[in-house]
Design a protein around this motif. Structure first.
Motif, PDB file in Angstrom:
ATOM      1  N   MET A  45      51.460  75.785   1.607  1.00 17.45           N
ATOM      2  CA  MET A  45      51.572  75.052   2.841  1.00 17.45           C
ATOM      3  C   MET A  45      52.121  75.683   4.166  1.00 17.45           C
ATOM      4  SD  MET A  45      50.488  71.402   3.739  1.00 17.45           S
ATOM      5  CE  MET A  45      51.356  70.405   4.549  1.00 17.45           C
ATOM      6  N   GLN A  46      52.911  76.644   3.548  1.00 17.26           N
ATOM      7  CA  GLN A  46      53.624  77.204   4.896  1.00 17.26           C
ATOM      8  C   GLN A  46      52.766  77.882   5.914  1.00 17.26           C
ATOM      9  OE1 GLN A  46      57.312  78.633   3.631  1.00 17.26           O
ATOM     10  NE2 GLN A  46      58.256  77.105   4.314  1.00 17.26           N
ATOM     11  N   ARG A  47      52.373  78.433   4.624  1.00 19.59           N
ATOM     12  CA  ARG A  47      51.156  79.552   5.198  1.00 19.59           C
ATOM     13  C   ARG A  47      49.875  79.217   6.044  1.00 19.59           C
ATOM     14  NH1 ARG A  47      49.825  83.127  -0.388  1.00 19.59           N
ATOM     15  NH2 ARG A  47      51.280  83.831  -0.774  1.00 19.59           N
ATOM     16  N   ILE A  48      49.060  78.376   5.445  1.00 18.19           N
ATOM     17  CA  ILE A  48      48.121  77.533   6.079  1.00 18.19           C
ATOM     18  C   ILE A  48      48.477  76.784   8.018  1.00 18.19           C
ATOM     19  CG2 ILE A  48      46.758  74.826   6.232  1.00 18.19           C
ATOM     20  CD1 ILE A  48      46.538  75.354   3.192  1.00 18.19           C
ATOM     21  N   LEU A  49      50.179  76.272   7.622  1.00 16.02           N
ATOM     22  CA  LEU A  49      50.671  76.319   9.148  1.00 16.02           C
ATOM     23  C   LEU A  49      50.509  77.592   9.893  1.00 16.02           C
ATOM     24  CD1 LEU A  49      53.493  73.860   7.927  1.00 16.02           C
ATOM     25  CD2 LEU A  49      51.444  72.812   9.616  1.00 16.02           C
ATOM     26  N   LEU A  50      51.776  78.253   9.141  1.00 14.37           N
ATOM     27  CA  LEU A  50      51.691  80.039   9.950  1.00 14.37           C
ATOM     28  C   LEU A  50      50.054  80.336  10.423  1.00 14.37           C
ATOM     29  CD1 LEU A  50      53.229  81.727  10.586  1.00 14.37           C
ATOM     30  CD2 LEU A  50      53.012  83.138   8.320  1.00 14.37           C
TER      31      LEU A  50
END
Length: 118
Positions: free
Chosen positions: A1-6
């Motif tokens: 999820m953090q990768r997508i937001l990043l």
């Protein structure tokens, strides 16, 4: 999820950066092309007759002489009106005054005589 937001954040930052650069380039283009033409237009209008003559002599001596003659005429500061110089009334009145056939009319008559088309 953090990768997508990043990834979305980085993509959004790149797009904002590109749009900012495009806006900056557009604004600089407006200032480059608009200001010099405006400045040149008004600087020519504000020259005194002597400054116009001096500027003409910078180009060539013949241009300076022509500018002196222009400034010596009565209508030196009057703008040239193209419609006044070349209108139909002027052309037709000139042809009515000069009723003698010109070279083109004489050539047309000669061609008609040769071809037999009367």
């Amino acid at each position: 999820m953090q990768r997508i937001l990043l990834a979305l954040k980085q993509g959004l930052q790149k797009r904002i950066f590109v749009l900012g650069l495009m806006a900056l380039i557009s604004l600089s283009g407006i200032f480059i092309f608009a200001a010099p033409s405006y400045a040149v237009l008004h600087s020519k209008d504000k020259l005194s007759p002597q400054e116009k003559i001096d500027r003409a002599y910078e180009y060539s001596e013949a241009t300076g002489i022509l500018e002196e003659e222009k400034q010596a005429s009565q209508n030196a500061n009057k703008t040239f009106d193209f419609n006044e110089k070349a209108n139909v009334k002027t052309v037709t009145s000139a042809t009515e005054e000069n009723s003698e056939p010109n070279l083109i009319e004489k050539a047309q008559e000669l061609i008609q005589k040769v071809t037999g088309n009367d």
